[in-house]
Scaffold this active site. Structure first.
Site, mmCIF file in Angstrom:
data_model
loop_
_atom_site.group_PDB
_atom_site.id
_atom_site.type_symbol
_atom_site.label_atom_id
_atom_site.label_comp_id
_atom_site.label_asym_id
_atom_site.label_seq_id
_atom_site.Cartn_x
_atom_site.Cartn_y
_atom_site.Cartn_z
ATOM 1 N N VAL B 77 0.850 -1.183 0.000
ATOM 2 C CA VAL B 77 0.000 0.000 0.000
ATOM 3 C C VAL B 77 0.889 1.238 0.000
ATOM 4 C CG1 VAL B 77 -1.785 1.231 1.296
ATOM 5 C CG2 VAL B 77 -1.681 -1.277 1.384
ATOM 6 N N CYS B 78 0.635 2.148 -0.909
ATOM 7 C CA CYS B 78 1.450 3.367 -0.958
ATOM 8 C C CYS B 78 1.275 4.162 0.334
ATOM 9 C CB CYS B 78 1.058 4.238 -2.140
ATOM 10 S SG CYS B 78 1.917 5.826 -2.115
ATOM 11 N N VAL B 79 2.383 4.421 1.001
ATOM 12 C CA VAL B 79 2.316 5.071 2.314
ATOM 13 C C VAL B 79 1.809 6.508 2.222
ATOM 14 C CG1 VAL B 79 4.779 5.703 2.315
ATOM 15 C CG2 VAL B 79 3.559 5.497 4.468
ATOM 16 N N GLY B 82 -1.816 6.482 1.447
ATOM 17 C CA GLY B 82 -2.504 5.924 2.612
ATOM 18 C C GLY B 82 -2.655 6.948 3.733
#
Lengths: 135, 119
Positions: B77-79, B82
């Site tokens: 998941v792209c931080v 996110g």
């Protein structure tokens, strides 16, 4: 312009592997976040020394239009980041001619120098890519 | 074949996550390798353990979680996408991990095909 600097991702694992990456922007700025977040992906990709091209088509051509004024809509102006692309050696910028024509725009209305291609020419270019990421 | 998967939309509002899940599951059944599933834009919401759909509906977060763990598939998941949407380590469903956008580019380099599921 982005929370993550490309340097953070430099990784010897990928040295020598060069693929053709094409990023396609199809949506207008501010109505949705796609163009803005796509900028972050494009900038990160430069750390991997890939063969990167960026396309603007459909309403995505508005991302490059000169004169964005976002003061009254409480949003960050995304367009200056495209001027910074050159500094990251992102120089293959393509705009679809039909999309410009349909919106009454010409290359003079755009912030940065681009290569204008017809839908057919763009299709040929897409065919040469290894990876196409569009949003 | 080695596939990379990019999910650009959240669960329920669009079909993208359902299609991506079904594609990924089918590819694994056929013996293909999934290099990584990367969640970007609103796609990060697929990783939220706060999601509680009604009991007669599919639970996409749980489905992805189970697929990731059963087949040992990386669910990244792209931080930054996110955090922007309130997703942190604390509300990440099992099997998902926060990571940088470099993992998306890496998935493109490492796979034979990168399939994008979006609106």
């Amino acid at each position: 312009m982005t929370d993550e600097t490309p340097e953070e991702f430099e990784d010897d694992e990928y040295v020598g592997v060069v693929k053709k990456f094409m990023f396609i922007n199809r949506k207008a700025p501010y109505g949705s976040i796609y163009g803005h977040e796509m900028q972050e992906t494009i900038l990160i990709s430069t750390a991997f020394e890939q063969d990167v091209s960026v396309v603007f088509m459909d309403d995505g051509v508005f991302l490059l239009k000169k004169g964005h004024d976002t003061a009254t809509i409480n949003m960050k102006n995304v367009s200056p980041a495209y001027r910074a692309f050159k500094g990251y050696d992102i120089e293959k910028l393509y705009v679809e001619r039909e999309s410009l024509d349909a919106r009454g725009l010409s290359p003079n209305d755009l912030l940065v120098p681009v290569e204008v291609l017809s839908a057919t020419e763009l299709g040929d270019l897409m065919e040469q890519q290894d990876i196409i990421i569009s949003a | 074949m080695k596939f990379g998967i990019l999910v650009n939309e959240g669960p329920f509002n669009h079909q993208a996550s359902d299609s991506a899940y079904q594609f990924t599951w089918a590819a694994l059944q056929k013996g293909h390798e999934i290099v990584r599933v990367f969640f970007y834009h609103d796609g990060v919401n697929n990783a939220s353990n706060l999601s509680e759909p009604q009991s007669d509906d599919r639970n996409l977060v749980k489905l992805w979680s189970e697929l990731g763990q059963e087949f040992d598939v990386e669910l990244m998941v792209c931080v930054s996408a996110g955090l922007r949407r309130g997703l942190t380590e604390e509300n990440l469903a099992p099997g998902f991990e926060l990571s940088g956008l470099g993992q998306l580019i890496g998935a493109g380099i490492d796979s034979d095909r990168l399939i994008v599921f979006g609106d």
